[in-house]
Design a protein around this motif. Structure first.
Motif, short mmCIF file in Angstrom:
data_model
loop_
_atom_site.label_atom_id
_atom_site.label_comp_id
_atom_site.label_asym_id
_atom_site.label_seq_id
_atom_site.Cartn_x
_atom_site.Cartn_y
_atom_site.Cartn_z
N THR A 37 -49.52 41.79 41.15
CA THR A 37 -50.96 41.14 41.05
C THR A 37 -50.42 39.57 40.47
OG1 THR A 37 -52.22 42.94 41.13
CG2 THR A 37 -53.32 40.78 40.43
N LYS A 92 -50.34 36.09 42.48
CA LYS A 92 -51.56 35.02 41.82
C LYS A 92 -51.04 33.73 41.52
CE LYS A 92 -54.55 34.11 38.22
NZ LYS A 92 -55.49 34.66 37.08
N TYR A 93 -49.53 33.78 40.84
CA TYR A 93 -48.94 32.59 40.14
C TYR A 93 -47.61 32.17 41.24
CZ TYR A 93 -51.31 33.87 35.87
OH TYR A 93 -52.36 34.10 35.13
#
Length: 329
Positions: free
Chosen positions: A301, A305-306
């Motif tokens: 995750t 996300k990054y």
């Protein structure tokens, strides 16, 4: 002052002594040379003394000039050094005071030589030993006064030298990758895996007391890696954090931002710092540390996300691609 190349090494700046040291040295050399000249010279006693004292004035003045010129010529020309060091000096030192102090030392060198030439002319026309003695006393008094006037300047330049000696030796002309993030999140560990460097690694915050450097090649390019001290998202920074900030501002071509998902610092704080780093307008690569001790779904995750990297092999390829993109464009 003189310009310095892009490889800075302030550790080579020699110690600046107090004004008494330079006067004592000049008197010693002057006396030694004068005695030797007196023994070798011909003529009557007054003529021999005049010849010896003329030489003593010359040696005294040249000794002061030589020592002071070494200080001003060897000290870096602040306006000519890389911006990283210019701003670091301004943050750590009183820039105007340093510049004025170096100027005062240069003035003392010039003034001493003017006095030397003036009193050499005077002593040539003396007729008696008493006249010679008076002129010598006057010369030594005035020349010593000039040197004494800059005692505070010599003291401040030495204070500056001691502080500058602690500056990092950074090759500002090399392609540079800066590794940054909060304290104790794996930056030094990453540096040790990416390069042969062996930084101090311990399990507590603020282990990195300065900048750790490492080097490796990517094809034709030698690349400098800088592991910056733990950077906190706050306005007021200590001197070590200032160095880290200046590396990011002036030296880094690529920034690797390390995020620790185990949250020794809350993710919101780490995200805030990541956002602040974007002001530097440089490529930022996010790397997730300590992923081996976290659930795979948490890592997946965060990676999405990054847009982050978790393996060194992937990170390595990304760095090499970014280097090629920047150097060929």
């Amino acid at each position: 002052m003189h310009p310095i190349t892009n490889i800075m090494n302030f550790q080579e700046l020699h110690k600046i002594e107090d004004y008494k040291f330079y006067l004592d040295r000049a008197f010693k050399e002057s006396k030694k040379k004068g005695h030797a000249i007196y023994l070798r010279s011909n003529g009557d006693k007054t003529s021999r003394i005049r010849t010896a004292e003329f030489e003593k004035i010359k040696v005294f003045g040249n000794e002061i000039k030589t020592q002071f010129d070494v200080i001003t010529k060897n000290f870096p020309s602040i306006d000519s050094i890389p911006e990283f060091y210019q701003e670091l000096i301004r943050n750590v030192l009183d820039y105007d005071k340093l510049k004025k102090s170096l100027g005062a030392i240069a003035w003392a060198s010039q003034q001493t030589m003017l006095l030397t030439e003036e009193f050499q002319r005077k002593i040539k026309h003396t007729k008696t030993e008493n006249e010679i003695k008076k002129i010598m006393n006057a010369y030594y008094g005035r020349a010593s006064s000039v040197v004494k006037q800059i005692k505070e300047n010599l003291s401040y330049v030495e204070e500056a030298r001691r502080k500058m000696k602690e500056f990092p030796t950074i090759k500002t002309d090399l392609f540079t990758v800066a590794i940054t993030g909060f304290p104790n999140i794996g930056k030094s560990t990453l540096l040790s895996k990416m390069t042969p460097a062996k930084p101090e690694i311990k399990n507590y915050a603020f282990t990195t007391k300065g900048l750790n450097l490492g080097y490796r090649r990517y094809g034709l390019y030698k690349v400098q890696f800088i592991d910056t001290p733990g950077v906190l998202a706050r306005e007021r920074k200590n001197i070590i954090e200032q160095q880290a900030y200046l590396v990011l501002k002036y030296v880094a071509n690529i920034i690797i931002y390390v995020i620790d998902l185990t949250e020794p610092y809350p993710l919101k704080m780490q995200e805030k710092l990541l956002k602040e780093l974007k002001q530097h307008d440089k490529p930022i690569i996010v790397y997730l540390s300590k992923t081996d001790i976290l659930p795979k779904d948490v890592v997946a995750t965060a990676k999405k996300k990054y847009k982050a990297y978790i393996s060194l092999k992937e990170l390595d390829k990304k760095i090499e691609k970014t280097i090629n993109d920047q150097t060929w464009n």
